[in-house]
Design a protein around this motif. Structure first.
Motif, PDB file in Angstrom:
ATOM      1  N   ARG A  19      -8.636  -3.889   0.170  1.00 26.83           N
ATOM      2  CA  ARG A  19      -9.222  -2.758   0.869  1.00 26.83           C
ATOM      3  C   ARG A  19      -8.815  -2.873   2.340  1.00 26.83           C
ATOM      4  NH1 ARG A  19     -14.124  -0.252  -1.748  1.00 26.83           N
ATOM      5  NH2 ARG A  19     -14.038  -1.944  -3.264  1.00 26.83           N
ATOM      6  N   TYR A  64       0.830  -1.200   0.000  1.00 24.09           N
ATOM      7  CA  TYR A  64       0.000   0.000   0.000  1.00 24.09           C
ATOM      8  C   TYR A  64       0.863   1.248   0.000  1.00 24.09           C
ATOM      9  CZ  TYR A  64      -3.213   3.661   1.135  1.00 24.09           C
ATOM     10  OH  TYR A  64      -3.917   4.842   1.077  1.00 24.09           O
ATOM     11  N   TRP A  69      -9.759  -8.756   0.695  1.00 28.35           N
ATOM     12  CA  TRP A  69      -8.953  -9.037  -0.500  1.00 28.35           C
ATOM     13  C   TRP A  69      -9.807  -9.936  -1.382  1.00 28.35           C
ATOM     14  CZ3 TRP A  69      -3.020 -10.385  -0.317  1.00 28.35           C
ATOM     15  CH2 TRP A  69      -2.550 -10.576  -1.611  1.00 28.35           C
ATOM     16  N   GLU A 108      -5.381  -2.064  -6.360  1.00 26.36           N
ATOM     17  CA  GLU A 108      -5.445  -3.271  -7.182  1.00 26.36           C
ATOM     18  C   GLU A 108      -4.139  -4.039  -7.005  1.00 26.36           C
ATOM     19  OE1 GLU A 108      -7.876  -4.290  -9.602  1.00 26.36           O
ATOM     20  OE2 GLU A 108      -9.130  -2.879  -8.467  1.00 26.36           O
ATOM     21  N   GLU A 142      -8.703  -6.825  -5.700  1.00 28.29           N
ATOM     22  CA  GLU A 142      -8.974  -5.589  -4.974  1.00 28.29           C
ATOM     23  C   GLU A 142      -8.677  -5.757  -3.485  1.00 28.29           C
ATOM     24  OE1 GLU A 142     -10.050  -2.743  -6.351  1.00 28.29           O
ATOM     25  OE2 GLU A 142     -10.378  -1.612  -4.498  1.00 28.29           O
ATOM     26  N   GLN A 191      -7.059   1.563  -0.469  1.00 27.94           N
ATOM     27  CA  GLN A 191      -7.420   0.440  -1.324  1.00 27.94           C
ATOM     28  C   GLN A 191      -6.611   0.493  -2.602  1.00 27.94           C
ATOM     29  OE1 GLN A 191     -11.632   1.576  -1.399  1.00 27.94           O
ATOM     30  NE2 GLN A 191     -11.496   1.453  -3.630  1.00 27.94           N
TER      31      GLN A 191
END
Lengths: 243, 243
Positions: free
Chosen positions: B218, B163, B212, B178, B216, B176
DNA sequence: CGTAATGTTGATGATTATCAAGCCACGTGG
DNA sequence: CCACGTGGCTTGATAATCATCAACATTACG
């Protein structure tokens, strides 16, 4: 205590990436400061902002990271001749500490002097970068060992690596060498418990490929130990790319 | 195909160690070659002697080492903006391969051009060295995770790191992002079996700290996830030491 | 000679790999 | 549109591995 760096060490630093006479002279002429540390001493604290870099002259040191629960993990081990602190020359903060695994001696030189040296001898910057890149190769190899090798092979691999590195540094010959490191330290290096490290060591000795009594390691069948450990030493031979 | 490096990428490379206008212009003016790779493609073969270095523009790639038994271990993962090949500029041989984890695009430039650039703009050599040293810090962190963290925390740590790195690269916002990577690839990265990776992921989702699904990710509770993973992000913020 | 550090052992339970199977989403060709 | 294959994900069962705890032995050393 201020002193010239021992000529023998200079020869060893030199072994991998040959320095020119001018470079060698400039290097040796830096104001090195010699310092000794006791077994277990903290040579560089974690998170420190270093102002000098260190060459290990005698003994063994390791990079260390501590976890919140008190566990620790050693991320690298250094042998005499290693410039173990060199990335501190380029980054503001060290992301790890350096601890003495044995009584040892270190030569330190201020970054300002290294930088002045580098400005005069540009090739040295590339040598520094190559040295840092080589440490990266060691770390990648260790990641592979931790991720995909069982404890016995992991330790066997460590023995193979230490032999080759110490051989280069003049600290190993005829497939035997001194390695005065405790099993608890091996455990912190290999990511194992002390008990399991002890058992893995016994299993490794039981193969008959090597012995390890006290601080004395003796490899009786190098080729088989290499095959057993899956030791591919190309990662140790990486040289500075000239031009 | 020959093309200028996208301005957006330049801005991103720039973000960490600010380049001077002259440096930036010289850098962007190099003869970059753009190339796309399919998911799973081998971008750089293991043991290769590289003649160019690569910047990842789009997608995800990883450093990989293969073992004799067919197992493999990923030793690093790269996000857009990473100069993932830079140590090849200083060492003759690469000790690892680079593989595409997704469809991706790479900008390549010949070493000769980088070296000429470095000769004209000496500070760039330090930037290169700093970049290599930073990759070392990532690797040390991963060694710690593999050695002293259980699989659930290991994956949680990976999520935290990805992240922050993607955020810097402009590929993550609002907790969030990808991350189109298969569980088998996570397993090769974390040193786990695929089955156990799957169960660790389920356990991690069950904490409620993050989700997950598909590609995606988050993060619903950043602070708790960080605490759970033992994620200390200082190793990501290391900056070039100017003077 | 005593004390602390290091090495060793056994017992136990938790963790993890492995094997085998089924499920689901997706794309391809009939 | 449907059959079918493929790749990725999930599950259960089982056995191997590894951590932990609690001793005890050995060594180093003051």
């Amino acid at each position: 205590m201020e002193s010239a760096i021992p000529a023998s060490l200079l020869a060893m630093l030199d072994r991998r990436d040959a320095m020119s006479p001018a470079e060698r002279q400039a290097f040796a002429g830096l104001p090195w400061r010699l310092q000794s540390f006791q077994d277990g001493a903290e040579i560089v604290p974690e998170g420190h902002r270093p102002t000098e870099s260190c060459v290990l002259l005698r003994g063994f040191t390791a990079n260390v990271r501590y976890l919140a629960n008190g566990d620790r993990q050693l991320t690298a081990i250094h042998v005499p001749g290693d410039f173990f602190d060199l990335h501190g020359l380029f980054l503001k903060v060290l992301d790890h500490g350096v601890v003495a695994l044995t009584e040892c001696q270190v030569a330190m030189v201020k970054h300002e002097h290294l930088k002045r040296l580098a400005a005069d001898h540009l090739r040295l910057v590339s040598m520094f970068a190559a040295s840092i890149a080589r440490e990266g190769a060691l770390q990648r190899t260790w990641i592979v060992c931790m991720g995909r090798k069982d404890p016995v092979r992991r330790i066997a691999h460590l023995v193979c690596e230490m032999y080759r590195r110490l051989e280069r540094a003049g600290g190993a010959r005829d497939f035997q060498f001194e390695f005065p490191v405790t099993q608890a330290e091996i455990a912190d290096l290999a990511g194992l418990s002390v008990v399991h490290t002890n058992r893995a060591l016994q299993e490794l000795r039981a193969t008959g490929l090597m012995s390890w009594q006290g601080a004395e390691i003796r490899i009786s069948n190098w080729a088989s130990l290499v095959a057993f450990a899956g030791f591919d030493e190309t990662y140790l031979g990486l040289q500075l790319d000239e031009q």
